[in-house]
Design a protein around this motif. Structure first.
Motif, PDB file in Angstrom:
ATOM      1  N   UNK A 128       0.831  -1.205   0.000  1.00 14.70           N
ATOM      2  CA  UNK A 128       0.000   0.000   0.000  1.00 14.70           C
ATOM      3  C   UNK A 128       0.865   1.255   0.000  1.00 14.70           C
ATOM      4  N   UNK A 129       2.013   1.195   0.653  1.00 13.76           N
ATOM      5  CA  UNK A 129       2.924   2.340   0.675  1.00 13.76           C
ATOM      6  C   UNK A 129       3.618   2.512  -0.664  1.00 13.76           C
ATOM      7  N   UNK A 130       4.173   1.447  -1.194  1.00  9.80           N
ATOM      8  CA  UNK A 130       4.992   1.547  -2.410  1.00  9.80           C
ATOM      9  C   UNK A 130       4.175   1.917  -3.636  1.00  9.80           C
ATOM     10  N   UNK A 131       2.924   1.423  -3.690  1.00  6.60           N
ATOM     11  CA  UNK A 131       2.127   1.633  -4.895  1.00  6.60           C
ATOM     12  C   UNK A 131       0.961   2.589  -4.683  1.00  6.60           C
ATOM     13  N   UNK A 132       0.956   3.307  -3.579  1.00 10.17           N
ATOM     14  CA  UNK A 132      -0.040   4.351  -3.371  1.00 10.17           C
ATOM     15  C   UNK A 132      -1.455   3.845  -3.302  1.00 10.17           C
ATOM     16  N   UNK A 133      -1.680   2.694  -2.676  1.00  9.35           N
ATOM     17  CA  UNK A 133      -3.022   2.127  -2.584  1.00  9.35           C
ATOM     18  C   UNK A 133      -3.788   2.718  -1.410  1.00  9.35           C
ATOM     19  N   UNK A 148       4.024   1.906  10.065  1.00  7.92           N
ATOM     20  CA  UNK A 148       2.698   2.311   9.597  1.00  7.92           C
ATOM     21  C   UNK A 148       1.883   2.838  10.765  1.00  7.92           C
ATOM     22  N   UNK A 149       1.331   4.015  10.612  1.00 12.87           N
ATOM     23  CA  UNK A 149       0.393   4.578  11.579  1.00 12.87           C
ATOM     24  C   UNK A 149      -0.887   4.935  10.839  1.00 12.87           C
ATOM     25  N   UNK A 150      -1.982   5.042  11.568  1.00 10.62           N
ATOM     26  CA  UNK A 150      -3.259   5.345  10.921  1.00 10.62           C
ATOM     27  C   UNK A 150      -3.169   6.669  10.165  1.00 10.62           C
ATOM     28  N   UNK A 151      -3.639   6.665   8.948  1.00  7.84           N
ATOM     29  CA  UNK A 151      -3.531   7.857   8.116  1.00  7.84           C
ATOM     30  C   UNK A 151      -2.180   7.964   7.426  1.00  7.84           C
ATOM     31  N   UNK A 152      -1.437   6.861   7.404  1.00  9.96           N
ATOM     32  CA  UNK A 152      -0.110   6.849   6.772  1.00  9.96           C
ATOM     33  C   UNK A 152      -0.176   7.403   5.349  1.00  9.96           C
ATOM     34  N   UNK A 153       0.759   8.253   5.014  1.00  7.15           N
ATOM     35  CA  UNK A 153       0.821   8.810   3.664  1.00  7.15           C
ATOM     36  C   UNK A 153       1.808   7.994   2.834  1.00  7.15           C
ATOM     37  N   UNK A 154       1.339   7.288   1.806  1.00  9.38           N
ATOM     38  CA  UNK A 154       2.219   6.401   1.035  1.00  9.38           C
ATOM     39  C   UNK A 154       3.366   7.135   0.357  1.00  9.38           C
ATOM     40  N   UNK A 155       4.506   6.455   0.272  1.00 10.20           N
ATOM     41  CA  UNK A 155       5.664   7.024  -0.427  1.00 10.20           C
ATOM     42  C   UNK A 155       5.490   6.953  -1.933  1.00 10.20           C
TER      43      UNK A 155
END
Length: 313
Positions: free
Chosen positions: A185-190, A237-244
Motif C-alpha cells: 500500500x505504501x509503495x504503490x499508493x493504494x 505504519x500509523x493510521x492515516x499513513x501517507x504512502x511514499x
C-alpha cells in the motif's frame, strides 16, 4: 588466485539469489521465487503460508504438498489441495481495482497495458507459496478475525468465512501478512480502509518480525533491489499513513498538477457521487470499500459525473 576462484565458486553455489534480477512478470516471478528465495531447507521447514505444510518442488515453479507434515485434510478440492500455488498476499483483484485498467478490461487488460499493475503482480514481497485449495478458498477476501467457523482443513489453523468474505491466516504469519500489506500500500499508493489498517496494525504489534521473516525479506530484497522498510524498521505504519508511492512507474505528469493528485488514487463514493483527493480531503479514507470508485484524475472523476467533496481544503 586459486583461493579466489574457489571462493567465487562457493558464493555462486551457496548463495545463488545474490545475482538475480527482479522479475518482469508474474510467471517469471514464480520461477524466481522458487529458485532464489524458497530454495533451501530453512524455507521449506517454515511451511506454506496458510497451513505450515512442507512441499516438494515439481516443475518450473510448482510443488506437491506433504499433507502429513501439517495434518492437512482436503475440504472439497482434492487436486488443488495436493499442490502449491503462489498466493498474492494483497490480492491482484484488490490492487487491480485501484487501477483504471481494471475498469476497462480486468486483469488481462491490466497485464497488457499497465506497467504499475505488472510491477505489483510480479512483486516478490507479495508472493508466498500456499496450499492451492486454501489459496482458492481465500479468493480475493480481505483478512479479518474470523469467528464461529469450525476447522475446515484438518489441523490447518487458517479459517475462511465464505459468507462474510473474510480470511484469517494462522498466527505465525499474521505479522508477516500485515507488513506485506504496509509495503504494498505504501509503495504503490493504494488506499486502505480504516478498519483494515486497525487490524493489521494490531497484528504488526502482536507478532514481531521473526528470524525467518527477516531472512525471507533479505533474500527478496537482494532480488528486487530494495527492502521492505516495514520489516527492517526503516518505516512504521500509523493510521492515516501517507504512502511514499516509490514503486509507481507511470508516465510523467502534466506540468503544474499537484504531486499528491498526480500519483494518488482519487476515491469516489458511488452513492453520494462525490470524490475525495488523497491530500486535503478529510473523508478520503472513510468511504466504505463497497461504495468506492477509483479515478486517476479529477477530470476523469468529473467526466463520470462526480463532484469534489465540499470538505476538501
Amino acid at each position: 588466485m586459486k583461493s579466489l576462484i574457489v571462493s567465487l565458486f562457493v558464493l555462486l553455489c551457496v548463495v545463488p539469489h545474490v545475482f538475480a534480477d527482479a522479475p518482469e512478470g508474474f510467471s517469471a516471478a514464480k520461477a524466481v521465487a522458487k529458485r532464489h528465495i524458497f530454495f533451501d531447507e530453512f524455507a521449506l521447514e517454515q511451511g506454506d503460508l496458510y497451513c505450515g505444510c512442507r512441499w516438494d518442488w515439481v516443475g518450473r515453479s510448482g510443488g506437491r504438498i506433504d499433507a502429513d507434515s501439517c495434518g492437512y485434510e482436503t475440504r472439497a478440492q482434492q487436486v488443488r489441495a495436493e499442490r502449491i500455488e503462489w498466493e498474492h498476499i494483497v490480492p491482484a483483484w484488490v490492487f487491480g481495482h485501484q487501477r483504471q485498467c481494471w475498469q476497462s478490461g480486468g486483469r488481462r487488460n491490466c497485464t497488457a497495458q499497465d506497467p504499475v499493475f505488472r510491477a505489483m503482480e510480479a512483486d516478490l514481497f507479495n508472493l508466498y507459496p500456499a496450499v492451492g485449495e486454501v489459496n482458492g478458498d481465500r479468493s480475493n477476501y480481505q483478512y479479518a478475525m474470523v469467528r464461529g467457523v469450525s476447522p475446515q482443513y484438518g489441523a490447518c489453523p487458517s479459517k475462511i468465512d465464505f459468507k462474510g468474505r473474510a480470511a484469517e491466516p494462522r498466527d505465525e504469519v499474521k505479522g508477516l501478512v500485515a507488513r506485506v500489506h504496509f509495503y504494498m500500500y505504501d509503495r504503490y499508493g493504494l488506499s486502505m480502509s480504516r478498519q483494515q489498517q486497525q487490524l493489521l496494525m494490531a497484528w504488526d504489534r502482536q507478532h514481531p518480525v521473526s528470524e525467518w521473516e527477516r531472512e525471507w525479506s533479505d533474500r527478496t530484497a537482494r532480488v528486487m533491489g530494495h527492502e521492505n522498510p516495514f520489516v527492517t524498521g526503516a518505516a512504521v505504519w500509523t493510521r492515516g499513513h501517507r504512502p511514499s508511492r516509490s514503486g509507481l512507474v507511470s508516465a510523467a505528469p502534466e506540468t503544474g498538477q499537484p504531486a499528491s493528485i498526480r500519483s494518488g488514487v482519487i476515491i469516489g463514493n458511488r452513492n453520494s457521487r462525490v470524490y475525495h483527493l488523497p491530500d486535503g480531503c478529510p473523508s478520503y479514507d472513510r468511504v466504505a470499500e463497497r461504495n468506492q470508485v477509483h479515478f486517476e484524475s479529477e477530470e476523469q472523476a468529473q467526466r463520470a459525473g462526480f463532484s469534489k467533496a465540499g470538505n476538501c481544503r
